[in-house]
Design a protein around this motif. Structure first.
Motif: not given
Length: 343
Positions: A274-294
């Protein structure tokens, strides 16, 4: 969020017991969407993923230089620290630099995110300095002091500090400040809502400010903040934190910043793929912070070939949990189940 694709399956034995859904988008600093999944225009709050942007006016205004704020302190102000002694001491030192005490912080007390540090503290020893957002608040207070603005009202969305932050975010997101949704974060500071593709755009520009049509002070601030995050990942999160370990494991090629309620943003510095770099954003629907994020974050990096297999295996071993019963026996798995679509 109707129709958000399944990204993680949680199994028990041979059956899928639960599922997590998410929306994902990756774009370059010119606003071209490269990969995605689900509704890439979904509007969500950045929560703590906004912190590297919220600190930019402190740098571009000259306030950081005026108060002698170091690169290590900038990383702390851009992160969600774990409340370890190094973090608490750094926030206290920064407050001394600007002539304020911890009583000026309006984030409220919060137990350290680091379990070992929290275990060693009595409840009455927990202070506002342990709050994962205390660095961000100290940075806002520093800018307020520099602008000779009201200290007590620094969290008001119409305060000069918050207006500068909102204008900076709008500029990087190619939108007007009035198009940014405003809510109140867990730490009482304003939090901002944007479409996921705009969040990805902002992070693409954080890692490649040369691609942005901005004035020199902001471009310099983008470089300085990105360099601080690369150089001091221990201040972005802390011990056993995904953001810290991911920046380290990538040797500074990838910036990572989690936000509450399942938001996560990544910035990939310009590279061969990615010669110009890249930005990535995600949103887990149920707001899970423990098992889905990683699992989702690491699977994105695997599919985009941004980390080698050995590095991914080490991170997965630390951050992708197994399903265990109360005796500690493994009874299921937590596994990613999605494929990014090239746009």
């Amino acid at each position: 969020m109707d129709g958000a694709p399944v990204v993680v399956e949680v199994t028990r034995g041979q059956l899928v017991e639960s599922r997590h859904r998410a929306m994902i988008v990756a774009c370059d600093p010119h606003g071209r969407v490269r990969f995605g999944l689900g509704d890439m225009g979904f509007v969500t709050f950045l929560r703590s993923a906004a912190k590297p942007i919220q600190v930019l006016p402190l740098v571009s205004s000259g306030a950081a230089r005026h108060f002698g704020i170091t690169s290590k302190e900038l990383a702390l102000l851009s992160g969600s620290h774990s409340g370890e002694p190094e973090h608490v001491d750094a926030v206290a030192q920064l407050l001394r630099k600007i002539g304020l005490s911890e009583t000026a912080l309006q984030c409220g007390p919060h137990p350290p995110l680091d379990a070992e540090t929290a275990r060693r503290l009595r409840p009455d020893e927990v202070t506002v300095l342990h709050h994962p957002c205390s660095g961000k608040h100290a940075g806002m207070l520093a800018l307020a002091r520099f602008l000779d603005a009201d200290i007590n009202g620094y969290l008001d969305p119409e305060h000069p500090v918050q207006r500068q932050i909102r204008r900076t975010l709008a500029h990087l997101a190619d939108c007007s400040p009035s198009a940014i949704g405003i809510g109140v974060d867990g730490c009482s500071a304003p939090t901002f809502a944007l479409p996921l593709e705009r969040i990805a755009l902002v992070y693409a520009r954080l890692v490649n400010p040369e691609a942005v049509d901005v004035e020199a002070p902001l471009r310099s601030a983008l470089r300085e903040v990105a360099c601080a995050l690369r150089a001091h990942p221990e201040m972005v999160g802390g011990t056993r934190r995904l953001d810290t370990d991911l920046i380290r494991a990538s040797e500074g090629r990838i910036l990572s910043k989690a936000g509450a309620e399942g938001v996560h943003a990544l910035g990939v510095f310009p590279c061969a793929r990615f010669p110009d770099g890249l930005g990535i954003a995600l949103k887990i629907e149920d707001g899970d912070d423990r098992r889905a994020r990683a699992p989702v974050v690491l699977e994105i990096l695997r599919q985009l070939e941004l980390l080698d297999r050995s590095t991914l295996d080490k991170l997965s071993a630390s951050y992708i949990r197994e399903v265990k019963n109360h005796r500690g026996a493994v009874v299921g798995t937590i596994r990613p189940r999605f494929r990014l679509e090239a746009i």
